[in-house]
Scaffold this active site. Structure first.
Site, PDB file in Angstrom:
ATOM      1  N   LEU A 126       6.314  -2.057   6.052  1.00 42.77           N
ATOM      2  CA  LEU A 126       6.809  -3.131   6.923  1.00 42.77           C
ATOM      3  C   LEU A 126       8.155  -3.619   6.415  1.00 42.77           C
ATOM      4  CD1 LEU A 126       6.158  -5.133   9.270  1.00 42.77           C
ATOM      5  CD2 LEU A 126       5.234  -6.660   7.523  1.00 42.77           C
ATOM      6  N   HIS A 230       5.649 -10.686  -4.886  1.00 39.08           N
ATOM      7  CA  HIS A 230       7.089 -10.944  -4.880  1.00 39.08           C
ATOM      8  C   HIS A 230       7.371 -12.099  -3.924  1.00 39.08           C
ATOM      9  CE1 HIS A 230      11.393 -10.206  -4.318  1.00 39.08           C
ATOM     10  NE2 HIS A 230      11.359  -9.405  -5.367  1.00 39.08           N
TER      11      HIS A 230
END
Length: 338
Positions: A126, A230
């Site tokens: 993605l 992240h």
């Protein structure tokens, strides 16, 4: 208008650009001409294949801005991981060290190498260009995969997973990998990440510690990022959690990022999407829907308003929306409110 469609070989340049933009930690898109071309060819074969059960198919979609013809994003689904190459994770477990005589009881977390997700379907790859991170395009690019799964259930496993990008810095340095590199691998994170992305995974089995790793023996920096994502991945994780995905204690072997999972029948967008027959007409509603056709090779998805006629199981869409979806009046579409 932006549409989502299957990738084509003519999209190679755009995919190469996305691979560069996505940076370190985006293992599924290595910056490698041969591998990117193979990825596109495999996707084209998968979309055109007659499938009765999930196998080695890989479906890769692109988001195209029809006004400019530019490809601005991508997302993918792997039908069943680990059937050709071993699919590795660490599983977080616990070991108890106790002595009744000394009145000592210690619980220690461990990391055990495993292949537990072999055969699961995976949503992956993605990425949305910065220029189009607006108008719910990110949600659209992610959620449309669940409409594709819902429409073609025979192509996918009952378990669906997503590997979330773990913590690393701008130079691709991962605190988790730094410890493994020092003690076992002698190669940096970007190199290990790249080798995995191009399919050279045998080094994992050769060099990875064979026995469970005691978490408290890792560096403090490494311990702190286990099961963490992240900062740029937080929105994607929240979206998946809203769909019903959750953590089961599995983390990535390189950066320690979490893998989340859900059963197909518990995914919100699979359950809440439904099919309607197309009516073409004027649409005065502002309610925005994710809409896709029911094709595989000629799959199309858009975001657009529509009018529901629920009692008749019909949906009124504009002519422009119908053209974007490659449908005509009387065809079937699948939809969910975005």
């Amino acid at each position: 208008m932006v549409i989502i469609r299957p990738i084509q070989l003519s999209d190679y340049d755009a995919l190469h650009r996305i691979a560069i933009e996505s940076g370190h930690g985006f293992t599924s898109l290595p910056v490698n001409e041969e591998l990117l071309t193979q990825r596109i060819n495999r996707a084209e074969e998968s979309f055109n294949k007659d499938v009765k059960a999930p196998g080695n198919e890989g479906y890769l979609f692109v988001m195209e801005d029809t006004e400019t013809g530019e490809v601005v994003g991508t997302s993918g689904i792997e039908a069943a991981v680990g059937l050709d190459d071993a699919f590795y994770h660490y599983h977080l477990g616990k070991v108890v060290h106790s002595s009744r005589e000394l009145n000592i009881y210690n619980t220690v977390e461990t990391l055990s190498l495993c292949n537990d997700y072999t055969g699961a379907s995976e949503i992956c790859t993605l990425y949305l260009s910065q220029s189009h991170r607006k108008n719910n395009n990110g949600r659209f690019l992610s959620r449309m995969r669940f409409l594709f799964i819902a429409e073609h259930l025979e192509r996918f496993s009952q378990t669906v997973i997503a590997e979330m990008r773990g913590v690393s810095d701008d130079n691709g340095r991962s605190p988790f990998w730094n410890w493994l590199e020092e003690h076992f691998f002698s190669m940096d994170f970007p190199t290990a990440d790249y080798l995995t992305g191009i399919g050279k995974k045998v080094f994992i089995a050769e060099l990875m510690p064979k026995h469970p790793i005691y978490v408290n023996l890792l560096s403090k920096d490494a311990q702190q990022v286990i099961n963490k994502v992240h900062e740029k991945t937080v929105p994607a994780l929240r979206l998946l959690e809203a769909e019903g995905f959750c953590r089961r204690g599995y983390v990535d072997i390189f950066d320690g990022g979490p893998t989340v999972e859900a059963q197909v029948n518990s995914i919100k967008s699979v359950n809440e999407s439904h099919k309607c027959q197309v009516l073409i007409g004027e649409v005065t509603s502002d309610d925005n829907y994710i809409i896709c056709n029911t094709n595989v090779a000629n799959f199309r998805a858009v975001q657009a308003p529509l009018l529901l006629r629920e009692t008749a199981n019909q949906a009124v869409i504009s002519l422009a929306t119908a053209n974007a979806l490659n449908v005509t009046e009387g065809d079937w579409i699948r939809l969910i409110q975005n």
